[in-house]
Write a protein that holds these residues in place. Structure first.
Motif, PDB file in Angstrom:
ATOM      1  N   ASP A  47      -3.850  26.834   6.373  1.00 57.55           N
ATOM      2  CA  ASP A  47      -4.515  25.641   6.914  1.00 57.55           C
ATOM      3  C   ASP A  47      -4.655  24.552   5.856  1.00 57.55           C
ATOM      4  N   LYS A  48      -5.047  24.964   4.658  1.00 55.53           N
ATOM      5  CA  LYS A  48      -5.213  24.002   3.564  1.00 55.53           C
ATOM      6  C   LYS A  48      -3.878  23.349   3.203  1.00 55.53           C
ATOM      7  N   ASP A  49      -2.822  24.148   3.180  1.00 60.74           N
ATOM      8  CA  ASP A  49      -1.500  23.606   2.871  1.00 60.74           C
ATOM      9  C   ASP A  49      -1.061  22.593   3.925  1.00 60.74           C
ATOM     10  N   ILE A  50      -1.274  22.909   5.179  1.00 61.91           N
ATOM     11  CA  ILE A  50      -0.906  21.973   6.252  1.00 61.91           C
ATOM     12  C   ILE A  50      -1.697  20.681   6.113  1.00 61.91           C
ATOM     13  N   PHE A  51      -2.992  20.809   5.876  1.00 59.16           N
ATOM     14  CA  PHE A  51      -3.835  19.632   5.698  1.00 59.16           C
ATOM     15  C   PHE A  51      -3.325  18.766   4.548  1.00 59.16           C
ATOM     16  N   LEU A  52      -3.013  19.393   3.415  1.00 65.51           N
ATOM     17  CA  LEU A  52      -2.550  18.641   2.251  1.00 65.51           C
ATOM     18  C   LEU A  52      -1.168  18.039   2.466  1.00 65.51           C
ATOM     19  N   ILE A  53      -0.291  18.759   3.139  1.00 67.22           N
ATOM     20  CA  ILE A  53       1.029  18.198   3.445  1.00 67.22           C
ATOM     21  C   ILE A  53       0.873  16.957   4.305  1.00 67.22           C
ATOM     22  N   ASN A  54      -0.002  17.021   5.280  1.00 69.83           N
ATOM     23  CA  ASN A  54      -0.233  15.854   6.145  1.00 69.83           C
ATOM     24  C   ASN A  54      -0.823  14.684   5.361  1.00 69.83           C
ATOM     25  N   CYS A  55      -1.840  14.947   4.559  1.00 69.81           N
ATOM     26  CA  CYS A  55      -2.476  13.871   3.779  1.00 69.81           C
ATOM     27  C   CYS A  55      -1.511  13.251   2.781  1.00 69.81           C
ATOM     28  N   LEU A  56      -0.851  14.103   2.014  1.00 70.59           N
ATOM     29  CA  LEU A  56       0.065  13.611   0.991  1.00 70.59           C
ATOM     30  C   LEU A  56       1.269  12.913   1.616  1.00 70.59           C
ATOM     31  N   GLY A  57       1.735  13.447   2.741  1.00 74.59           N
ATOM     32  CA  GLY A  57       2.856  12.821   3.435  1.00 74.59           C
ATOM     33  C   GLY A  57       2.496  11.441   3.961  1.00 74.59           C
ATOM     34  N   TYR A  58       1.292  11.299   4.475  1.00 77.12           N
ATOM     35  CA  TYR A  58       0.847   9.991   4.953  1.00 77.12           C
ATOM     36  C   TYR A  58       0.770   8.999   3.798  1.00 77.12           C
ATOM     37  N   LEU A  59       0.195   9.434   2.689  1.00 81.38           N
ATOM     38  CA  LEU A  59       0.107   8.584   1.513  1.00 81.38           C
ATOM     39  C   LEU A  59       1.500   8.211   1.009  1.00 81.38           C
ATOM     40  N   GLN A  60       2.375   9.179   0.984  1.00 85.91           N
ATOM     41  CA  GLN A  60       3.751   8.941   0.537  1.00 85.91           C
ATOM     42  C   GLN A  60       4.444   7.906   1.425  1.00 85.91           C
ATOM     43  N   GLN A  61       4.258   8.009   2.712  1.00 89.21           N
ATOM     44  CA  GLN A  61       4.918   7.069   3.633  1.00 89.21           C
ATOM     45  C   GLN A  61       4.392   5.646   3.490  1.00 89.21           C
ATOM     46  N   THR A  62       3.154   5.495   3.049  1.00 91.85           N
ATOM     47  CA  THR A  62       2.643   4.140   2.837  1.00 91.85           C
ATOM     48  C   THR A  62       3.271   3.495   1.609  1.00 91.85           C
ATOM     49  N   LEU A  63       3.784   4.313   0.694  1.00 93.29           N
ATOM     50  CA  LEU A  63       4.355   3.799  -0.551  1.00 93.29           C
ATOM     51  C   LEU A  63       5.878   3.705  -0.545  1.00 93.29           C
ATOM     52  N   VAL A  64       6.532   4.463   0.304  1.00 92.79           N
ATOM     53  CA  VAL A  64       7.980   4.647   0.211  1.00 92.79           C
ATOM     54  C   VAL A  64       8.793   3.354   0.333  1.00 92.79           C
ATOM     55  N   SER A  65       8.314   2.383   1.042  1.00 95.95           N
ATOM     56  CA  SER A  65       9.108   1.172   1.252  1.00 95.95           C
ATOM     57  C   SER A  65       8.924   0.122   0.152  1.00 95.95           C
ATOM     58  N   VAL A  66       8.055   0.407  -0.809  1.00 97.93           N
ATOM     59  CA  VAL A  66       7.793  -0.547  -1.886  1.00 97.93           C
ATOM     60  C   VAL A  66       8.541  -0.078  -3.135  1.00 97.93           C
ATOM     61  N   PRO A  67       9.481  -0.886  -3.637  1.00 97.90           N
ATOM     62  CA  PRO A  67      10.362  -0.445  -4.733  1.00 97.90           C
ATOM     63  C   PRO A  67       9.649   0.070  -5.987  1.00 97.90           C
ATOM     64  N   PHE A  68       8.570  -0.559  -6.409  1.00 95.59           N
ATOM     65  CA  PHE A  68       7.948  -0.148  -7.662  1.00 95.59           C
ATOM     66  C   PHE A  68       7.115   1.119  -7.547  1.00 95.59           C
ATOM     67  N   THR A  69       7.059   1.741  -6.383  1.00 98.68           N
ATOM     68  CA  THR A  69       6.271   2.952  -6.180  1.00 98.68           C
ATOM     69  C   THR A  69       7.116   4.221  -6.186  1.00 98.68           C
ATOM     70  N   GLN A  70       8.401   4.095  -6.434  1.00 97.58           N
ATOM     71  CA  GLN A  70       9.297   5.239  -6.274  1.00 97.58           C
ATOM     72  C   GLN A  70       8.937   6.435  -7.151  1.00 97.58           C
ATOM     73  N   GLU A  71       8.427   6.198  -8.344  1.00100.51           N
ATOM     74  CA  GLU A  71       8.022   7.313  -9.201  1.00100.51           C
ATOM     75  C   GLU A  71       6.845   8.065  -8.572  1.00100.51           C
ATOM     76  N   ARG A  72       5.899   7.327  -8.020  1.00100.20           N
ATOM     77  CA  ARG A  72       4.747   7.955  -7.353  1.00100.20           C
ATOM     78  C   ARG A  72       5.184   8.678  -6.081  1.00100.20           C
ATOM     79  N   VAL A  73       6.129   8.109  -5.366  1.00105.90           N
ATOM     80  CA  VAL A  73       6.657   8.755  -4.160  1.00105.90           C
ATOM     81  C   VAL A  73       7.282  10.093  -4.540  1.00105.90           C
TER      82      VAL A  73
END
Length: 100
Positions: A47-73
Protein backbone atom coordinates in the motif's frame (compact mmCIF):
# COMPACT_ATOMS: atom_id res chain seq x y z
CA UNK A 1 5.58 27.92 -18.32
CA UNK A 2 9.21 28.80 -18.09
CA UNK A 3 9.59 29.01 -21.89
CA UNK A 4 7.00 31.77 -22.04
CA UNK A 5 8.48 33.76 -19.20
CA UNK A 6 10.12 37.14 -19.52
CA UNK A 7 13.55 35.66 -18.79
CA UNK A 8 16.13 36.45 -21.45
CA UNK A 9 16.79 33.26 -23.50
CA UNK A 10 20.52 33.57 -22.81
CA UNK A 11 19.86 33.38 -19.08
CA UNK A 12 17.68 30.27 -19.34
CA UNK A 13 20.70 27.99 -19.42
CA UNK A 14 21.93 29.26 -16.08
CA UNK A 15 20.65 26.36 -14.03
CA UNK A 16 22.21 27.17 -10.65
CA UNK A 17 19.31 29.32 -9.48
CA UNK A 18 16.78 26.87 -10.88
CA UNK A 19 18.49 23.97 -9.12
CA UNK A 20 18.03 25.78 -5.81
CA UNK A 21 14.41 26.54 -6.65
CA UNK A 22 13.74 22.90 -7.47
CA UNK A 23 15.51 21.77 -4.32
CA UNK A 24 13.31 24.06 -2.21
CA UNK A 25 10.13 22.97 -4.00
CA UNK A 26 10.62 19.29 -4.83
CA UNK A 27 12.52 17.94 -1.83
CA UNK A 28 9.88 19.00 0.74
CA UNK A 29 7.13 17.56 -1.47
CA UNK A 30 8.94 14.21 -1.67
CA UNK A 31 9.56 14.25 2.08
CA UNK A 32 5.89 14.99 2.73
CA UNK A 33 4.82 12.06 0.54
CA UNK A 34 7.21 9.73 2.35
CA UNK A 35 5.96 10.87 5.76
CA UNK A 36 2.34 10.49 4.71
CA UNK A 37 3.05 6.94 3.51
CA UNK A 38 4.52 6.07 6.90
CA UNK A 39 1.55 7.58 8.75
CA UNK A 40 -1.00 5.43 6.92
CA UNK A 41 -2.38 3.22 9.68
CA UNK A 42 -2.64 -0.43 8.81
CA UNK A 43 -1.02 0.08 5.44
CA UNK A 44 1.11 -2.75 4.13
CA UNK A 45 4.41 -2.13 2.37
CA UNK A 46 2.49 -2.77 -0.86
CA UNK A 47 0.00 0.00 0.00
CA UNK A 48 2.79 2.40 0.90
CA UNK A 49 4.60 1.68 -2.36
CA UNK A 50 1.46 2.33 -4.40
CA UNK A 51 0.84 5.56 -2.52
CA UNK A 52 4.42 6.74 -3.11
CA UNK A 53 4.40 5.73 -6.78
CA UNK A 54 1.25 7.78 -7.25
CA UNK A 55 2.59 10.82 -5.37
CA UNK A 56 6.01 10.77 -6.98
CA UNK A 57 4.53 10.10 -10.41
CA UNK A 58 2.21 13.08 -10.08
CA UNK A 59 5.10 15.29 -9.03
CA UNK A 60 7.21 13.96 -11.88
CA UNK A 61 4.50 14.69 -14.44
CA UNK A 62 4.27 18.30 -13.30
CA UNK A 63 7.99 18.72 -14.04
CA UNK A 64 8.50 16.60 -17.15
CA UNK A 65 7.58 19.23 -19.73
CA UNK A 66 9.97 21.87 -18.36
CA UNK A 67 13.49 21.49 -19.84
CA UNK A 68 15.50 22.58 -16.81
CA UNK A 69 13.84 19.98 -14.56
CA UNK A 70 15.09 16.89 -16.36
CA UNK A 71 17.63 15.97 -13.67
CA UNK A 72 14.89 16.09 -11.02
CA UNK A 73 12.56 14.10 -13.27
CA UNK A 74 15.26 11.42 -13.53
CA UNK A 75 15.73 11.43 -9.73
CA UNK A 76 12.00 10.94 -9.25
CA UNK A 77 12.03 8.12 -11.81
CA UNK A 78 14.72 6.34 -9.78
CA UNK A 79 12.62 6.66 -6.63
CA UNK A 80 9.55 5.35 -8.45
CA UNK A 81 11.51 2.39 -9.83
CA UNK A 82 12.68 1.46 -6.31
CA UNK A 83 9.06 1.31 -5.16
CA UNK A 84 8.09 -0.75 -8.22
CA UNK A 85 10.91 -3.17 -7.40
CA UNK A 86 9.72 -3.33 -3.80
CA UNK A 87 6.20 -4.13 -4.96
CA UNK A 88 7.51 -6.79 -7.34
CA UNK A 89 9.52 -8.38 -4.55
CA UNK A 90 6.50 -8.25 -2.22
CA UNK A 91 4.27 -9.80 -4.90
CA UNK A 92 6.70 -12.63 -5.68
CA UNK A 93 7.12 -13.28 -1.99
CA UNK A 94 3.36 -13.68 -1.75
CA UNK A 95 2.62 -10.76 0.53
CA UNK A 96 0.97 -8.43 -1.98
CA UNK A 97 -2.16 -6.61 -0.87
CA UNK A 98 -2.04 -8.17 2.56
CA UNK A 99 -1.43 -11.51 0.78
CA UNK A 100 -1.91 -15.06 1.76
Amino acid sequence: MYDTSLVDPQDRDSSASFALLLEKAVDPAVEMCERMAELRKGATDWDKDIFLINCLGYLQQTLVSVPFTQERVADLEEKIEKHVESMTFEHVRGGACGGS
